[in-house]
Design a protein around this motif. Structure first.
Motif, mmCIF file in Angstrom:
data_model
loop_
_atom_site.group_PDB
_atom_site.id
_atom_site.type_symbol
_atom_site.label_atom_id
_atom_site.label_comp_id
_atom_site.label_asym_id
_atom_site.label_seq_id
_atom_site.Cartn_x
_atom_site.Cartn_y
_atom_site.Cartn_z
ATOM 1 N N THR A 133 -6.702 1.472 -5.609
ATOM 2 C CA THR A 133 -8.727 1.440 -4.791
ATOM 3 C C THR A 133 -9.480 2.397 -5.719
ATOM 4 N N GLN A 174 0.964 -1.330 0.151
ATOM 5 C CA GLN A 174 0.013 -0.249 -0.026
ATOM 6 C C GLN A 174 0.820 1.482 0.012
ATOM 7 N N ARG A 181 -1.664 6.676 1.089
ATOM 8 C CA ARG A 181 -3.117 6.115 0.666
ATOM 9 C C ARG A 181 -3.925 6.647 1.525
#
Length: 407
Positions: free
Chosen positions: A317, A155, A159
């Motif tokens: 995402t 990730q 984020r």
């Protein structure tokens, strides 16, 4: 006469007898007859003398009267694990090897069904049925499970901060009564008499008849080819627009869908608007690195006079993009089980989509041609009036109409 009576009784009661009730009944009859009763009952029923005697002992001791057991403790067939001491260990090793990456594991590349496991155990000298394997797996704490989508790879460290930045940008624009939209391309759909997932109510025994195979696609046209739905979802008004393209999913096609939304739905709803906020995925026809996307947005800004702010979701995402579950999911539910036989059907089904929350959708066929691979040279890129935001300017930027850029 007594022999015939005993035989008739036994024949009538045999279907409901258990092992214990059978011998207790035989013992009761022998006891009631008295001397010679055991031999008479044995001859009438076929129950052995030793079984009748055991029943007499049970009557005498009353040892099992309240226990509810059919057999005495330890009676019956031994458990497979009691006879085969290494069965559980070998089964556990087959299902979950100590070294799961070992390519030599016997079931490394094979489905681990209970029948496959029973065959693998037989190869190791354990002879058990697949039903016993299933019981043992439950005892070991195993159960049938599917894959769980939980790992998202590496990730990006910013984020969550980007999600908060998008939310703040959208809220500020909505407080100023400026339009905020979420955009994306829905899954491409086959046009023709092909199977569409889901089920729909129809008269019993009369399903829609569709093609067996879908690898032969008719030529692009009203009744063939692929449809490319590009959606625009108004985050404030719960309204959607979908342009159905038939050529290529390019940035030009995407921005033209936004332009048509603005002409048909956006401008009438926001007559005083001076700015537009767009939330989009980081890839595809509206990708963060796509030069043509930014160039087409510049042309759109010049035509409308709108200052356009774009906030991209971080890579990986896209499922959090609001359009996915506020618009596209309702479209999929609306046309489930309905073959998309032609473009008119697709446009009509999208346009009739609604939700309990009040979603309203409009749709239009875009017959335009959008060549793939259109270059944007550096000189053309330099004409874009683009300001990168201080926070992640690669994801967040504002495009001003030509001549209105603030320095």
């Amino acid at each position: 006469m007594q022999l015939a009576t005993l035989r008739a009784k036994h024949q009538a009661l045999a279907p409901v007898f258990t092992e214990r009730s059978r011998r207790v009944w035989a013992a009761t009859e022998a006891q009631a007859i008295g001397h010679g009763g055991i031999a008479l009952v044995e001859r009438a029923t076929g129950i052995s003398r030793s079984t009748i005697q055991r029943g007499l002992r049970e009557l005498a001791s009353r040892a099992t009267a309240a226990s509810g057991r059919t057999r005495r403790v330890g009676g019956g067939r031994k458990r497979a694990t009691a006879v085969d001491r290494t069965l559980l260990t070998d089964l556990d090793a087959l299902v979950e090897p100590t070294a799961p990456g070992d390519p030599e594991s016997p079931l490394r590349w094979t489905s681990k069904s209970v029948r496959t496991l029973a065959v693998a155990l037989a190869a190791r000298g354990h002879h058990v049925s697949h039903t016993v394997v299933a019981e043992l797996l439950h005892e070991l704490g195993y159960s049938l499970q599917g894959n769980a989508k939980t790992r998202e790879g590496t990730q990006h460290p910013d984020r969550d901060a980007q999600f908060r930045y998008i939310a703040d940008t959208v809220r500020r624009a909505q407080r100023r009564r400026q339009p905020t939209i979420s955009v994306d391309t829905k899954k491409k759909e086959l046009v023709g008499n092909f199977k569409n997932s889901g089920r729909a109510w129809r008269p019993k025994g009369t399903p829609d008849r569709v093609r067996v195979h879908d690898f032969v696609i008719p030529p692009t046209g009203a009744t063939g080819g692929k449809a490319i739905p590009y959606g625009v979802y108004d985050l404030h008004r719960d309204e959607g627009w979908v342009s159905v393209g038939i050529d290529h999913d390019t940035a030009s096609f995407a921005v033209n869908a936004i332009r048509r939304w603005w002409q048909r739905m956006g401008r009438p709803a926001y007559p005083q608007a001076t700015a537009l906020v767009i939330t989009a995925d980081a890839g595809g026809s509206n990708g963060a690195r796509l030069r043509l996307w930014k160039w087409e947005l510049q042309r759109f800004a010049n035509r409308t006079g709108l200052t356009i702010t774009v906030c991209h979701f971080p890579p990986g995402t896209s499922k959090w993009n609001r359009i996915e579950h506020r618009l596209f999911s309702h479209i999929a539910m609306n046309w489930r089980g309905t073959p998309l036989v032609n473009l008119a059907t697709i446009v009509s089904l999208i346009g009739s989509t609604h939700s309990r929350s009040g979603l309203r959708v409009r749709s239009e066929l875009d017959r335009g041609r959008y060549p793939d691979g259109v270059p944007v040279p550096d000189a053309q890129l330099a004409k874009i009036q683009l300001d990168r935001h201080p926070f992640h300017g690669d994801w967040n930027y504002t495009i001003h109409p030509t001549g209105t850029r603030r320095h």
